[in-house]
Scaffold this motif. Structure first.
Motif, mmCIF file in Angstrom:
data_model
loop_
_atom_site.group_PDB
_atom_site.id
_atom_site.type_symbol
_atom_site.label_atom_id
_atom_site.label_comp_id
_atom_site.label_asym_id
_atom_site.label_seq_id
_atom_site.Cartn_x
_atom_site.Cartn_y
_atom_site.Cartn_z
ATOM 1 N N VAL A 40 0.843 -1.204 0.000
ATOM 2 C CA VAL A 40 0.000 0.000 0.000
ATOM 3 C C VAL A 40 0.877 1.252 0.000
ATOM 4 C CG1 VAL A 40 -1.719 1.327 1.311
ATOM 5 C CG2 VAL A 40 -1.978 -1.155 1.063
ATOM 6 N N LYS A 41 1.907 1.252 0.828
ATOM 7 C CA LYS A 41 2.801 2.413 0.886
ATOM 8 C C LYS A 41 3.551 2.604 -0.432
ATOM 9 C CE LYS A 41 3.421 2.565 5.858
ATOM 10 N NZ LYS A 41 4.355 2.636 6.969
ATOM 11 N N SER A 42 4.071 1.510 -0.989
ATOM 12 C CA SER A 42 4.818 1.595 -2.252
ATOM 13 C C SER A 42 3.915 2.012 -3.407
ATOM 14 C CB SER A 42 5.477 0.250 -2.572
ATOM 15 O OG SER A 42 6.446 -0.066 -1.616
ATOM 16 N N ALA A 43 2.723 1.419 -3.474
ATOM 17 C CA ALA A 43 1.793 1.762 -4.554
ATOM 18 C C ALA A 43 1.405 3.237 -4.471
ATOM 19 C CB ALA A 43 0.556 0.871 -4.478
ATOM 20 N N SER A 44 1.185 3.722 -3.269
ATOM 21 C CA SER A 44 0.848 5.125 -3.088
ATOM 22 C C SER A 44 1.994 6.017 -3.543
ATOM 23 C CB SER A 44 0.516 5.394 -1.622
ATOM 24 O OG SER A 44 0.340 6.772 -1.400
ATOM 25 N N GLN A 45 3.194 5.674 -3.119
ATOM 26 C CA GLN A 45 4.361 6.474 -3.472
ATOM 27 C C GLN A 45 4.589 6.474 -4.978
ATOM 28 O OE1 GLN A 45 6.282 7.934 -0.599
ATOM 29 N NE2 GLN A 45 6.389 9.262 -2.341
ATOM 30 N N THR A 75 -5.066 11.474 -15.303
ATOM 31 C CA THR A 75 -6.435 11.133 -14.913
ATOM 32 C C THR A 75 -6.501 9.751 -14.272
ATOM 33 O OG1 THR A 75 -7.314 12.524 -16.684
ATOM 34 C CG2 THR A 75 -8.790 10.847 -15.771
ATOM 35 N N ALA A 76 -5.928 8.765 -14.935
ATOM 36 C CA ALA A 76 -6.010 7.382 -14.447
ATOM 37 C C ALA A 76 -5.278 7.197 -13.123
ATOM 38 C CB ALA A 76 -5.454 6.429 -15.501
ATOM 39 N N HIS A 77 -4.080 7.765 -13.011
ATOM 40 C CA HIS A 77 -3.307 7.559 -11.786
ATOM 41 C C HIS A 77 -3.828 8.400 -10.625
ATOM 42 C CE1 HIS A 77 -0.363 4.622 -13.065
ATOM 43 N NE2 HIS A 77 -0.468 5.176 -14.267
ATOM 44 N N THR A 78 -4.460 9.522 -10.927
ATOM 45 C CA THR A 78 -5.106 10.289 -9.865
ATOM 46 C C THR A 78 -6.259 9.470 -9.278
ATOM 47 O OG1 THR A 78 -4.460 12.408 -10.851
ATOM 48 C CG2 THR A 78 -6.322 12.438 -9.311
ATOM 49 N N ALA A 79 -7.025 8.830 -10.157
ATOM 50 C CA ALA A 79 -8.134 7.983 -9.688
ATOM 51 C C ALA A 79 -7.603 6.784 -8.898
ATOM 52 C CB ALA A 79 -8.972 7.515 -10.871
ATOM 53 N N LEU A 80 -6.560 6.140 -9.394
ATOM 54 C CA LEU A 80 -5.980 4.992 -8.682
ATOM 55 C C LEU A 80 -5.402 5.437 -7.338
ATOM 56 C CD1 LEU A 80 -5.247 2.007 -8.515
ATOM 57 C CD2 LEU A 80 -3.208 2.505 -9.904
ATOM 58 N N ASN A 81 -4.770 6.596 -7.317
ATOM 59 C CA ASN A 81 -4.228 7.114 -6.051
ATOM 60 C C ASN A 81 -5.345 7.331 -5.027
ATOM 61 O OD1 ASN A 81 -1.713 7.124 -7.211
ATOM 62 N ND2 ASN A 81 -1.567 9.333 -7.412
ATOM 63 N N ALA A 82 -6.503 7.786 -5.485
ATOM 64 C CA ALA A 82 -7.640 7.985 -4.576
ATOM 65 C C ALA A 82 -8.100 6.640 -4.007
ATOM 66 C CB ALA A 82 -8.788 8.683 -5.302
ATOM 67 N N GLU A 83 -8.117 5.612 -4.847
ATOM 68 C CA GLU A 83 -8.489 4.272 -4.370
ATOM 69 C C GLU A 83 -7.473 3.742 -3.360
ATOM 70 O OE1 GLU A 83 -9.819 1.292 -7.237
ATOM 71 O OE2 GLU A 83 -10.037 2.918 -8.696
ATOM 72 N N SER A 85 -5.477 5.548 -1.490
ATOM 73 C CA SER A 85 -5.622 6.350 -0.261
ATOM 74 C C SER A 85 -6.805 5.881 0.572
ATOM 75 C CB SER A 85 -5.789 7.826 -0.602
ATOM 76 O OG SER A 85 -4.608 8.344 -1.145
ATOM 77 N N ALA A 86 -7.922 5.592 -0.083
ATOM 78 C CA ALA A 86 -9.096 5.100 0.643
ATOM 79 C C ALA A 86 -8.802 3.746 1.290
ATOM 80 C CB ALA A 86 -10.291 4.997 -0.299
ATOM 81 N N LEU A 87 -8.123 2.881 0.563
ATOM 82 C CA LEU A 87 -7.744 1.578 1.116
ATOM 83 C C LEU A 87 -6.809 1.766 2.307
ATOM 84 C CD1 LEU A 87 -7.706 -1.562 0.918
ATOM 85 C CD2 LEU A 87 -5.701 -1.295 -0.557
ATOM 86 N N ALA A 88 -5.820 2.633 2.150
ATOM 87 C CA ALA A 88 -4.874 2.894 3.243
ATOM 88 C C ALA A 88 -5.604 3.376 4.482
ATOM 89 C CB ALA A 88 -3.822 3.908 2.807
ATOM 90 N N SER A 90 -8.749 2.881 5.279
ATOM 91 C CA SER A 90 -9.589 1.819 5.848
ATOM 92 C C SER A 90 -8.774 0.762 6.586
ATOM 93 C CB SER A 90 -10.435 1.159 4.757
ATOM 94 O OG SER A 90 -9.653 0.304 3.945
ATOM 95 N N LYS A 91 -7.507 0.631 6.225
ATOM 96 C CA LYS A 91 -6.630 -0.366 6.858
ATOM 97 C C LYS A 91 -5.677 0.271 7.861
ATOM 98 C CE LYS A 91 -8.391 -3.583 4.320
ATOM 99 N NZ LYS A 91 -9.228 -4.638 4.871
ATOM 100 N N ASN A 92 -5.866 1.556 8.112
ATOM 101 C CA ASN A 92 -5.019 2.301 9.051
ATOM 102 C C ASN A 92 -3.537 2.249 8.675
ATOM 103 O OD1 ASN A 92 -7.159 3.138 10.750
ATOM 104 N ND2 ASN A 92 -7.200 1.097 11.645
ATOM 105 N N VAL A 93 -3.269 2.364 7.393
ATOM 106 C CA VAL A 93 -1.885 2.402 6.905
ATOM 107 C C VAL A 93 -1.540 3.861 6.623
ATOM 108 C CG1 VAL A 93 -0.313 1.706 5.051
ATOM 109 C CG2 VAL A 93 -2.029 0.085 5.900
ATOM 110 N N ALA A 94 -0.526 4.341 7.293
ATOM 111 C CA ALA A 94 -0.080 5.723 7.084
ATOM 112 C C ALA A 94 0.735 5.793 5.795
ATOM 113 C CB ALA A 94 0.760 6.186 8.261
#
Length: 174
Positions: A40-45, A75-83, A85-88, A90-94
């Protein structure tokens, strides 16, 4: 006076103990295992870097198809980043909101690349490399994640990431 110092000292130690327990609780807050948390952290970064690089492509790209591809990536990566972030959340991942130092270097290098064909080639090469890395990361998570939500997000994102790579490679051939 001595008893006042002793009480103050005991209160200070109690506060330190409480603080230490609070810090440990913060560290143990994530509801996923360390491998999934790392994903989650790597995908976000990666996503943050991808949007920044793509934004630069929108601004500096010379060819119309390169600019259009860059806009799609934003557009696509902004949307994926939002997903992610929401997952992070919900899972309490900073997750970090700061650009990774290697992405900062990449951005500087691309920023300093001449406009025109030289920029387009360097930009597309960076997109290709980043997407290959992202696909490998997401494939591992889709296959090995212990958390169903993490596995689902990774599996769901893979077709689009592969499609991006196909578009990038097609643009490189022009």
């Amino acid at each position: 006076m001595k008893s006042y110092k002793m009480i103050t000292l005991l209160a200070a130690f109690a506060s330190l103990g409480f603080l230490a327990n609070s810090i440990q609780a913060e560290d143990a807050k994530s509801t996923v295992n360390s491998t999934d948390e790392s994903f989650v952290k790597s995908a976000s970064q990666m996503g943050i870097g991808e949007v920044q690089v793509a934004s630069l492509g929108v601004r500096k790209g010379a060819r119309a198809d390169v600019k259009e591809l860059a806009e799609k990536m934003v557009t696509a990566h902004t949307a994926l980043n939002a997903e992610i972030s929401a997952l992070a959340k919900s899972k309490n991942v900073a997750i970090s909101t700061v650009t990774d130092p290697s992405d900062t270097e990449t951005l500087k290098d691309l920023e300093n690349t001449d406009t025109g064909d030289n920029f387009d080639k360097a930009f597309l090469a960076e997109l290709e490399s980043a997407h290959k890395d992202a696909i490998a990361l997401f494939e591992d998570a889709a296959k090995d994640s212990a958390d169903a939500d993490v596995k689902n997000l990774a599996s769901k994102a893979l077709p689009e990431l592969r499609s991006h790579l196909d578009m990038i490679q097609a643009a490189q051939k022009k």
